[in-house]
Write an enzyme that holds these catalytic residues in place. Structure first.
Site, PDB file in Angstrom:
ATOM      1  N   ASP A  92       4.374 -14.183  11.133  1.00  0.00           N
ATOM      2  CA  ASP A  92       2.697 -14.772  10.676  1.00  0.00           C
ATOM      3  C   ASP A  92       1.738 -13.745  10.523  1.00  0.00           C
ATOM      4  O   ASP A  92       1.002 -13.062  12.316  1.00  0.00           O
ATOM      5  CB  ASP A  92       2.062 -16.200  11.365  1.00  0.00           C
ATOM      6  CG  ASP A  92       1.159 -16.930  10.345  1.00  0.00           C
ATOM      7  OD1 ASP A  92       0.151 -15.661  10.215  1.00  0.00           O
ATOM      8  OD2 ASP A  92       0.770 -17.892  11.504  1.00  0.00           O
TER       9      ASP A  92
ATOM     10  N   HIS B 127      -1.729  10.652   0.546  1.00  0.00           N
ATOM     11  CA  HIS B 127      -1.777   9.261   0.044  1.00  0.00           C
ATOM     12  C   HIS B 127      -1.977   9.287  -0.967  1.00  0.00           C
ATOM     13  O   HIS B 127      -1.830   8.499  -1.817  1.00  0.00           O
ATOM     14  CB  HIS B 127      -3.279   8.672   0.749  1.00  0.00           C
ATOM     15  CG  HIS B 127      -3.691   7.594   0.214  1.00  0.00           C
ATOM     16  ND1 HIS B 127      -2.817   6.550   0.544  1.00  0.00           N
ATOM     17  CD2 HIS B 127      -4.270   6.841  -0.576  1.00  0.00           C
ATOM     18  CE1 HIS B 127      -3.467   5.227  -0.126  1.00  0.00           C
ATOM     19  NE2 HIS B 127      -3.950   5.428  -1.251  1.00  0.00           N
TER      20      HIS B 127
ATOM     21  N   LYS C 179      -7.018  -1.405  11.748  1.00  0.00           N
ATOM     22  CA  LYS C 179      -6.662  -1.438  10.280  1.00  0.00           C
ATOM     23  C   LYS C 179      -4.823  -0.833   9.592  1.00  0.00           C
ATOM     24  O   LYS C 179      -4.161  -0.892   9.622  1.00  0.00           O
ATOM     25  CB  LYS C 179      -7.200  -1.185   9.145  1.00  0.00           C
ATOM     26  CG  LYS C 179      -7.429  -1.392   8.149  1.00  0.00           C
ATOM     27  CD  LYS C 179      -6.427  -0.829   6.598  1.00  0.00           C
ATOM     28  CE  LYS C 179      -5.998  -1.200   5.515  1.00  0.00           C
ATOM     29  NZ  LYS C 179      -5.401  -0.481   4.742  1.00  0.00           N
TER      30      LYS C 179
ATOM     31  N   GLU D 114       0.897  -1.191   0.179  1.00  0.00           N
ATOM     32  CA  GLU D 114      -0.112   0.140  -0.048  1.00  0.00           C
ATOM     33  C   GLU D 114       0.966   1.032   0.129  1.00  0.00           C
ATOM     34  O   GLU D 114       1.836   1.552   0.778  1.00  0.00           O
ATOM     35  CB  GLU D 114      -0.964  -0.166   0.835  1.00  0.00           C
ATOM     36  CG  GLU D 114      -1.894   1.013   0.924  1.00  0.00           C
ATOM     37  CD  GLU D 114      -3.055   0.802   2.649  1.00  0.00           C
ATOM     38  OE1 GLU D 114      -3.160  -0.104   2.806  1.00  0.00           O
ATOM     39  OE2 GLU D 114      -3.016   2.320   2.986  1.00  0.00           O
TER      40      GLU D 114
HETATM   41  C1  MEV Z   1      -5.747   3.156   5.462  1.00  0.00           C
HETATM   42  O1  MEV Z   1      -4.953   2.411   5.159  1.00  0.00           O
HETATM   43  C2  MEV Z   1      -5.408   2.864   6.930  1.00  0.00           C
HETATM   44  C3  MEV Z   1      -6.622   4.467   7.491  1.00  0.00           C
HETATM   45  O2  MEV Z   1      -7.618   4.036   6.968  1.00  0.00           O
HETATM   46  C4  MEV Z   1      -6.499   4.626   8.566  1.00  0.00           C
HETATM   47  C5  MEV Z   1      -6.974   5.711   9.597  1.00  0.00           C
HETATM   48  O3  MEV Z   1      -8.123   5.698   9.249  1.00  0.00           O
HETATM   49  O4  MEV Z   1      -7.140   5.571  10.700  1.00  0.00           O
HETATM   50  C6  MEV Z   1      -5.672   5.947   7.495  1.00  0.00           C
END
Ligand code: MEV
Length: 442
Positions: free
Chosen positions: A299, A396, A283, A86
Site C-alpha cells: 500500500d 530526465h 519525493k 515516470e
Molecule cells: C523527480 O521525480 C524527483 C527529483 O526532483 C528528486 C530530487 O530533486 O531530489 C529529481
C-alpha cells in the site's frame, strides 16, 4: 451540461456501467467506449480477478513494470521490480545500483519491527483511577479477549507486544488512548491489528460497565470514538547505507572526487534544514520506494504517509537521508520507517505481485523492508548525483524524449533519428519540436 444522478450503478454490468457513462458524460461518443475496452484482458479469469480487487471497475489502468538490475544488498544480488510511470526513475535506480556494485553494495539493518494501533476514547474520570483500573484489571482482560484473534499470529511468532494507557487529557478534554504495539511477522497486518483494536473497544466498554471502580455517572461518560491502526510506525524502521573512500567516488561528469563528495554532502544538508528542498528530495526517495511497494502489492499511500510523518517527527520537515564525509570516507544512509507485507493482501492474488516476490527470492517482510530502503537510497543517490553535476534535465529529458515523440506521432525511423541527434546534446521540448518540423520539411 447538468448530469443526472444514478441509482444502483454498482449493480449494472461492466457494459451497463460503460454505456451509462458514455451516454451521460461523453455525449454517446463510442470512441470513449473503445478506449476502455481496449484495456480489457482477453483472459476472462484474469480480468475477473482484477475487476474484483476494487469496486465499479470498468477497465484496467496499466502502469509500466520495469526492472532495475545489479543491486548488491547485504552481499546478495537483486533485480528490483519497479512499477512506475515516470520516465528515468528505473534508469536512475539501475545507474546507482551499478555505481555501488563494485564498492561493496548496500548494507541494511532492521532497527525495529513494531506496528501500532489505538483505541481512542473519551472518559470523564480522574486519570489515576483509570490507570489503576488499566494496570490491575483491564490490560489482562484485553489480552484474554483477543486470544482467539491472535492465536494464529502467535503461532507464527508475532502477536500483541504491549498495551499502554495514554493520557491525552492535556491536549483534549477527557481523551485517552489504549496504545498497542504488534508484531505482525510477514504480513502488513492491517486487518489483524484492526480486529484486535475493535475487540479492545468492546472489552473496555464491557469491563468499565461491570467495574466497581467507577460511579454510574462516570461509566455513562465513556465513549469509544474509534479503533484503528496507525500508519505512522516510527519503530518499524530500517536503515540502508553505502560507503566508500572519497578517492573511490569516481564520477564521470568531470568534477573531482573531493568536489563531488563536498557538493553531495551540501545537497543533503540543505534537505536536512530546508523543508522546501526536503519535500522534493524525499519525493525522489519515494519514487524508488513506491515503485517497488506497488510491484510487490503493498500500500503506497501507507508508506508515503509514514515516511512524511517520520520526516517531520522533530517538528520540522526534513530529509530522510543523511551523509557524512569524515576521515576520507563518504557515507550515505537512509532511516526509513515502513510497514509492508509479503503474505496476505494482494500478495497471493495478483500474478505480477507473485512474480515480483519470486524475483526477489520470496523475501520475508523484513527483507522487503531492506530492499525498499535501498531502492529509496539508490534513487536519492542518483538524483543528487545528477543535481550536483550535470543537472537533472540532461538524463530526465533523454528518457522523456520518447514520450514527446510519441505525442507528436513520430515514426520508428524518426525516433531513431532523434536518439542519434540528441546523443551529445541536452534534450529540450523546444529543440525536439524544431528538429521534428525540420525533418518533416515544415
Ligand atoms: C523527480 O521525480 C524527483 C527529483 O526532483 C528528486 C530530487 O530533486 O531530489 C529529481
Amino acid at each position: 451540461m447538468n448530469h443526472k444522478p444514478v441509482e444502483g450503478f454498482s449493480k449494472l454490468t461492466k457494459e451497463g456501467k460503460t454505456d451509462w457513462l458514455v451516454n451521460e458524460y461523453l455525449e454517446g461518443n463510442v470512441e470513449y467506449r473503445k478506449i476502455l475496452q481496449q484495456y480489457w484482458n482477453e483472459n476472462p479469469d484474469l480480468q475477473k480477478l482484477h475487476d474484483e480487487f476494487s469496486e465499479n471497475t470498468i477497465s484496467n489502468f496499466y502502469m509500466p513494470y520495469g526492472i532495475a538490475p545489479n543491486f548488491l544488498i547485504d552481499g546478495k544480488l537483486f533485480a528490483l521490480p519497479m512499477a512506475v510511470e515516470e520516465s528515468s526513475v528505473v534508469a536512475a535506480a539501475s545507474k546507482a545500483a551499478k555505481f555501488w556494485l563494485d564498492k561493496g553494495g548496500f548494507k541494511t539493518t532492521i532497527i525495529n519491527n513494531e506496528k501500532l494501533g489505538h483505541t481512542h476514547f473519551i472518559f470523564n474520570v480522574e486519570s489515576h483511577k483509570l490507570l489503576h483500573f488499566f494496570n490491575f484489571n483491564l490490560k489482562k482482560k484485553l489480552l484474554e479477549a483477543t486470544e482467539d484473534i491472535t492465536a494464529n499470529m502467535r503461532k507464527r511468532g508475532g502477536g500483541i507486544l504491549d498495551i499502554k494507557l495514554v493520557d491525552k487529557t492535556a491536549e483534549m478534554q477527557n481523551y485517552y488512548q489504549l496504545k498497542a504495539s504488534f508484531d505482525t511477522v510477514d504480513s502488513m497486518g492491517a486487518n489483524f491489528i484492526n480486529s484486535c483494536l475493535e475487540q479492545f473497544g468492546k472489552t473496555l466498554k464491557q469491563e468499565v460497565a461491570i467495574s466497581e471502580d467507577f460511579s454510574q455517572e462516570e461509566k455513562n461518560s465513556l465513549q469509544i470514538v474509534m479503533n484503528i491502526l496507525s500508519n505512522f510506525t516510527p519503530d518499524c524502521l530500517v536503515r540502508a547505507e553505502v560507503s566508500c573512500k572519497i578517492e573511490d567516488l569516481k564520477d564521470d561528469s568531470g568534477i573531482s572526487n573531493e568536489e563531488f563528495a563536498w557538493k553531495f554532502k551540501q545537497a543533503v544538508t540543505i534537505a536536512e534544514i530546508e523543508p522546501f528542498r526536503a519535500t522534493t528530495h524525499n519525493k525522489g526517495i519515494m519514487n524508488g520506494v513506491d515503485a517497488v511497494v506497488i510491484a510487490t502489492g503493498n500500500d503506497f499511500r501507507a508508506t508515503e504517509a509514514c515516511a512524511h510523518a517520520y520526516a517531520a517527527r522533530n517538528g520540522k520537515y526534513s530529509s530522510l537521508t543523511h551523509c557524512t564525509t569524515d576521515n576520507g570516507i563518504f557515507r550515505f544512509w537512509i532511516d526509513l520507517p515502513i510497514s509492508v507485507g509479503v503474505v496476505g493482501g494482494l500478495t497471493n492474488l495478483h500474478p505480477l505481485v507473485k512474480f515480483s516476490l519470486a524475483l526477489l527470492g520470496k523475501p520475508s517482510a523484513q527483507e522487503l523492508m531492506s530492499i525498499l530502503a535501498v531502492s529509496g537510497l539508490a534513487q536519492n543517490f542518483g538524483a543528487i548525483r545528477s543535481l550536483v553535476t550535470t543537472g537533472i534535465q540532461k538524463g530526465h529529458m533523454k528518457m522523456h524524449l520518447l514520450n514527446i515523440l510519441n505525442q507528436m506521432g513520430a515514426t520508428e525511423e524518426e525516433k531513431q533519428h532523434f536518439v542519434t541527434y540528441f546523443k551529445d546534446k541536452t534534450v529540450s521540448h523546444h529543440e525536439v519540436i524544431h528538429e521534428f518540423n525540420r525533418l518533416r520539411g515544415q
